[in-house]
Design a protein around this motif. Structure first.
Motif, PDB file in Angstrom:
ATOM      1  N   GLY A 126       6.582  20.567  28.648  1.00 47.94           N
ATOM      2  CA  GLY A 126       6.958  19.225  29.379  1.00 47.94           C
ATOM      3  C   GLY A 126       7.172  19.472  30.910  1.00 47.94           C
ATOM      4  N   SER A 127       7.739  20.532  31.429  1.00 44.19           N
ATOM      5  CA  SER A 127       7.647  20.828  32.870  1.00 44.19           C
ATOM      6  C   SER A 127       6.515  20.791  33.716  1.00 44.19           C
ATOM      7  CB  SER A 127       8.509  22.382  32.849  1.00 44.19           C
ATOM      8  OG  SER A 127       7.203  23.351  32.760  1.00 44.19           O
ATOM      9  N   PHE A 128       6.655  20.835  35.086  1.00 46.22           N
ATOM     10  CA  PHE A 128       5.657  20.798  35.795  1.00 46.22           C
ATOM     11  C   PHE A 128       5.513  21.919  36.363  1.00 46.22           C
ATOM     12  CE2 PHE A 128       5.419  16.577  34.336  1.00 46.22           C
ATOM     13  CZ  PHE A 128       4.261  16.164  34.472  1.00 46.22           C
ATOM     14  N   SER A 129       4.422  22.550  36.947  1.00 44.23           N
ATOM     15  CA  SER A 129       4.369  23.523  38.082  1.00 44.23           C
ATOM     16  C   SER A 129       3.929  22.652  39.136  1.00 44.23           C
ATOM     17  CB  SER A 129       3.018  24.709  37.539  1.00 44.23           C
ATOM     18  OG  SER A 129       3.360  25.195  36.643  1.00 44.23           O
ATOM     19  N   ALA A 144       5.606  14.626  40.489  1.00 48.59           N
ATOM     20  CA  ALA A 144       4.376  14.427  39.410  1.00 48.59           C
ATOM     21  C   ALA A 144       4.635  12.756  38.913  1.00 48.59           C
ATOM     22  CB  ALA A 144       4.302  15.264  38.377  1.00 48.59           C
ATOM     23  N   ILE A 145       5.765  12.778  38.372  1.00 55.99           N
ATOM     24  CA  ILE A 145       6.211  11.244  38.041  1.00 55.99           C
ATOM     25  C   ILE A 145       6.193  10.310  38.880  1.00 55.99           C
ATOM     26  CG2 ILE A 145       8.302  10.069  36.915  1.00 55.99           C
ATOM     27  CD1 ILE A 145       8.752  12.638  35.199  1.00 55.99           C
ATOM     28  N   CYS A 146       6.754  10.490  40.039  1.00 51.53           N
ATOM     29  CA  CYS A 146       6.773   9.680  41.064  1.00 51.53           C
ATOM     30  C   CYS A 146       5.293   9.163  41.513  1.00 51.53           C
ATOM     31  CB  CYS A 146       7.554  10.203  42.415  1.00 51.53           C
ATOM     32  SG  CYS A 146       7.677   8.996  43.763  1.00 51.53           S
ATOM     33  N   CYS A 147       4.426  10.286  41.757  1.00 54.87           N
ATOM     34  CA  CYS A 147       3.084  10.212  42.271  1.00 54.87           C
ATOM     35  C   CYS A 147       2.394   9.644  41.208  1.00 54.87           C
ATOM     36  CB  CYS A 147       2.660  11.744  42.543  1.00 54.87           C
ATOM     37  SG  CYS A 147       0.972  11.702  43.010  1.00 54.87           S
ATOM     38  N   LEU A 148       2.433   9.816  40.008  1.00 54.24           N
ATOM     39  CA  LEU A 148       1.649   9.077  38.996  1.00 54.24           C
ATOM     40  C   LEU A 148       2.088   7.822  38.546  1.00 54.24           C
ATOM     41  CD1 LEU A 148       1.387  12.034  36.471  1.00 54.24           C
ATOM     42  CD2 LEU A 148      -0.453  11.144  37.715  1.00 54.24           C
ATOM     43  N   GLU A 160       7.484  11.736  27.454  1.00 54.42           N
ATOM     44  CA  GLU A 160       8.561  12.026  26.576  1.00 54.42           C
ATOM     45  C   GLU A 160       8.852  13.277  26.867  1.00 54.42           C
ATOM     46  OE1 GLU A 160       9.971  11.963  21.813  1.00 54.42           O
ATOM     47  OE2 GLU A 160       8.012  10.894  22.488  1.00 54.42           O
ATOM     48  N   LYS A 161       8.028  14.433  26.587  1.00 49.85           N
ATOM     49  CA  LYS A 161       8.276  15.691  26.831  1.00 49.85           C
ATOM     50  C   LYS A 161       8.786  16.038  28.313  1.00 49.85           C
ATOM     51  CE  LYS A 161       5.514  18.794  23.939  1.00 49.85           C
ATOM     52  NZ  LYS A 161       4.450  19.662  23.926  1.00 49.85           N
ATOM     53  N   ALA A 162       8.361  15.244  29.190  1.00 47.24           N
ATOM     54  CA  ALA A 162       8.696  15.341  30.856  1.00 47.24           C
ATOM     55  C   ALA A 162      10.132  15.170  30.872  1.00 47.24           C
ATOM     56  CB  ALA A 162       7.736  14.751  31.746  1.00 47.24           C
ATOM     57  N   VAL A 163      10.551  14.174  30.027  1.00 50.08           N
ATOM     58  CA  VAL A 163      12.047  13.683  30.029  1.00 50.08           C
ATOM     59  C   VAL A 163      12.798  14.771  29.298  1.00 50.08           C
ATOM     60  CG1 VAL A 163      13.585  12.067  29.152  1.00 50.08           C
ATOM     61  CG2 VAL A 163      11.450  11.089  30.387  1.00 50.08           C
ATOM     62  N   ASP A 164      12.245  15.125  28.269  1.00 51.01           N
ATOM     63  CA  ASP A 164      13.196  16.078  27.570  1.00 51.01           C
ATOM     64  C   ASP A 164      13.225  17.267  28.555  1.00 51.01           C
ATOM     65  OD1 ASP A 164      13.304  14.539  25.319  1.00 51.01           O
ATOM     66  OD2 ASP A 164      11.845  15.637  24.028  1.00 51.01           O
ATOM     67  N   TYR A 165      12.282  17.865  29.117  1.00 50.86           N
ATOM     68  CA  TYR A 165      12.678  19.072  29.908  1.00 50.86           C
ATOM     69  C   TYR A 165      13.541  18.889  30.969  1.00 50.86           C
ATOM     70  CZ  TYR A 165      11.923  23.056  33.057  1.00 50.86           C
ATOM     71  OH  TYR A 165      12.238  24.096  33.664  1.00 50.86           O
ATOM     72  N   ILE A 198      12.560   6.246  37.023  1.00 49.47           N
ATOM     73  CA  ILE A 198      11.287   5.840  37.111  1.00 49.47           C
ATOM     74  C   ILE A 198      10.751   5.677  35.787  1.00 49.47           C
ATOM     75  CG2 ILE A 198       9.024   6.482  37.859  1.00 49.47           C
ATOM     76  CD1 ILE A 198       9.973   7.672  40.319  1.00 49.47           C
ATOM     77  N   THR A 199      11.042   6.535  34.799  1.00 44.56           N
ATOM     78  CA  THR A 199      10.755   6.621  33.366  1.00 44.56           C
ATOM     79  C   THR A 199      11.399   5.797  32.359  1.00 44.56           C
ATOM     80  OG1 THR A 199      11.871   8.663  33.065  1.00 44.56           O
ATOM     81  CG2 THR A 199       9.438   8.701  33.382  1.00 44.56           C
ATOM     82  N   GLY A 200      12.747   5.110  33.130  1.00 48.07           N
ATOM     83  CA  GLY A 200      13.585   4.075  32.446  1.00 48.07           C
ATOM     84  C   GLY A 200      14.267   5.080  31.578  1.00 48.07           C
ATOM     85  N   SER A 201      14.582   6.196  31.706  1.00 51.83           N
ATOM     86  CA  SER A 201      15.455   7.043  30.897  1.00 51.83           C
ATOM     87  C   SER A 201      16.987   7.505  31.608  1.00 51.83           C
ATOM     88  CB  SER A 201      14.631   8.403  30.667  1.00 51.83           C
ATOM     89  OG  SER A 201      13.422   8.174  30.526  1.00 51.83           O
ATOM     90  N   LEU A 202      17.518   6.687  32.251  1.00 54.53           N
ATOM     91  CA  LEU A 202      18.832   7.099  32.831  1.00 54.53           C
ATOM     92  C   LEU A 202      19.996   7.068  31.701  1.00 54.53           C
ATOM     93  CD1 LEU A 202      18.718   4.872  36.105  1.00 54.53           C
ATOM     94  CD2 LEU A 202      18.904   7.456  35.919  1.00 54.53           C
ATOM     95  N   HIS A 203      19.802   6.639  30.513  1.00 54.46           N
ATOM     96  CA  HIS A 203      20.556   6.643  29.760  1.00 54.46           C
ATOM     97  C   HIS A 203      21.054   8.270  29.162  1.00 54.46           C
ATOM     98  CE1 HIS A 203      16.884   6.301  27.572  1.00 54.46           C
ATOM     99  NE2 HIS A 203      17.217   7.416  26.657  1.00 54.46           N
ATOM    100  N   HIS A 204      20.039   9.010  29.686  1.00 49.71           N
ATOM    101  CA  HIS A 204      20.341  10.517  29.384  1.00 49.71           C
ATOM    102  C   HIS A 204      21.504  10.940  30.351  1.00 49.71           C
ATOM    103  CE1 HIS A 204      17.531  11.284  26.332  1.00 49.71           C
ATOM    104  NE2 HIS A 204      16.501  10.732  27.362  1.00 49.71           N
TER     105      HIS A 204
END
Length: 322
Positions: A126-129, A144-148, A160-165, A198-204
């Protein structure tokens, strides 16, 4: 003391001088600073142009000149380099996309190609190079998330994997590091909180715990540092403040003292903003100083979006159009 002089005690943003400084910096291609920053020219262009837009002076540059240079930095992979003839990297690709967004020129991109380049950098966990050489860092996850998201292609990655990482990089102090187990740092916190926003995941995010850590970054001078025991630096006015705004804890710091610190870092004669008072100015700190003032709702500076690092009106134009 008359009321007119007391308003100056706080200092004032010498916006016209900063505009002139940015326009001059772009012309000085032969200077030492310019040669050292040559491979980062795409970032410099993004910092300078966004500052101009925040000061409502984007009209003072030639759109066609910037855009035609920018397109010479695109690689056959779809990614962008920091300058013509250099290797592509996700960092410069985001800056290129942000610049085109500022100018409302995203339609000149082959969005499929650019988004495929960025999506192709996601790893199995889920990470990015950052590029083909494979360095992994939560900065690249954010980029990557901002750009996409700007390109409306988030569905090309496993969100989901990106957020988990990113969540796996969270520390006991509420902050985030560049990889799992790495120490919390304000710059990385911005990247992780921004990506989660951006991914709506601030609850983490543990907002009170992280908010407390971020507020502790304010030192006596009013400036902010990036981690404990470090000197304050204007650039953290952006990294820390934007994070506090995204988690709704910005009222926990002394805004007036921070405004004063940023204004004290200006070169009042020649324009530009430095990392701390009386140091040499540069385009990087000029952008982060003005962006910080934008987040602090300083008069005469346009509002900036804390997650996308672009003016709010630009983000609304992109995200509210089909």
């Amino acid at each position: 003391m008359s009321s007119s002089s007391s308003s100056f005690q706080m200092g004032q943003l010498v916006a016209d001088k900063h505009v002139r400084y940015i326009l001059m910096a772009e012309k000085k291609k032969e200077s030492f600073e310019s040669v050292v920053m040559d491979h980062l020219r795409m970032n410099g262009a993004y910092w300078g142009l966004t500052t101009l837009d925040l000061l409502d002076k984007l009209g003072s540059v030639s759109v066609d000149e910037v855009v035609s240079w920018l397109m010479t930095c695109q690689h056959e992979s779809g990614g962008f380099a920091g300058n013509t003839g250099h290797d592509p990297h996700v960092l410069y690709t985001l800056s290129a996309v942000q610049i085109l967004a500022l100018f409302d020129k995203l339609d000149i991109l082959d969005v499929g190609k650019v988004s495929s380049y960025v999506a192709g950098l996601q790893n199995e966990d889920g990470s990015f190079s950052g590029d083909i050489w494979g360095e992994v860092d939560t900065r690249f996850s954010y980029i990557a998330i901002c750009c996409l998201s700007i390109l409306k292609c988030l569905d090309k990655i496993n969100v989901e994997k990106a957020v988990d990482y990113i969540v796996s990089c969270k520390n006991l102090d509420g902050g985030f590091g560049c990889t799992p187990g790495a120490e919390s740092h304000a710059g990385q916190i911005f990247c992780c909180v921004g990506a989660l926003a951006i991914t709506g995941s601030l609850h983490h995010v543990d907002k009170d715990l992280l908010g407390w850590w971020l507020c502790e970054r304010q030192v006596k001078s009013g400036g902010l540092n990036g981690r404990p025991e470090k000197l304050p630096d204007v650039c953290y006015s952006w990294w820390v403040l934007s994070s506090l705004i995204m988690i709704d804890r910005v009222h926990w710091i002394d805004k007036a003292k921070l405004v004063k610190f940023i204004l004290d870092c200006q070169d009042l004669e020649n324009g530009g903003i430095s990392d701390r008072p009386d140091d040499a100015v540069d385009i990087f700190h000029t952008y982060f100083g003005v962006a910080g003032l934008s987040l602090l709702e300083y008069p005469g500076v346009k509002a900036i979006d804390p997650a996308y690092a672009l003016p709010v009106d630009v983000i609304n134009r992109i995200l509210l159009t089909k």
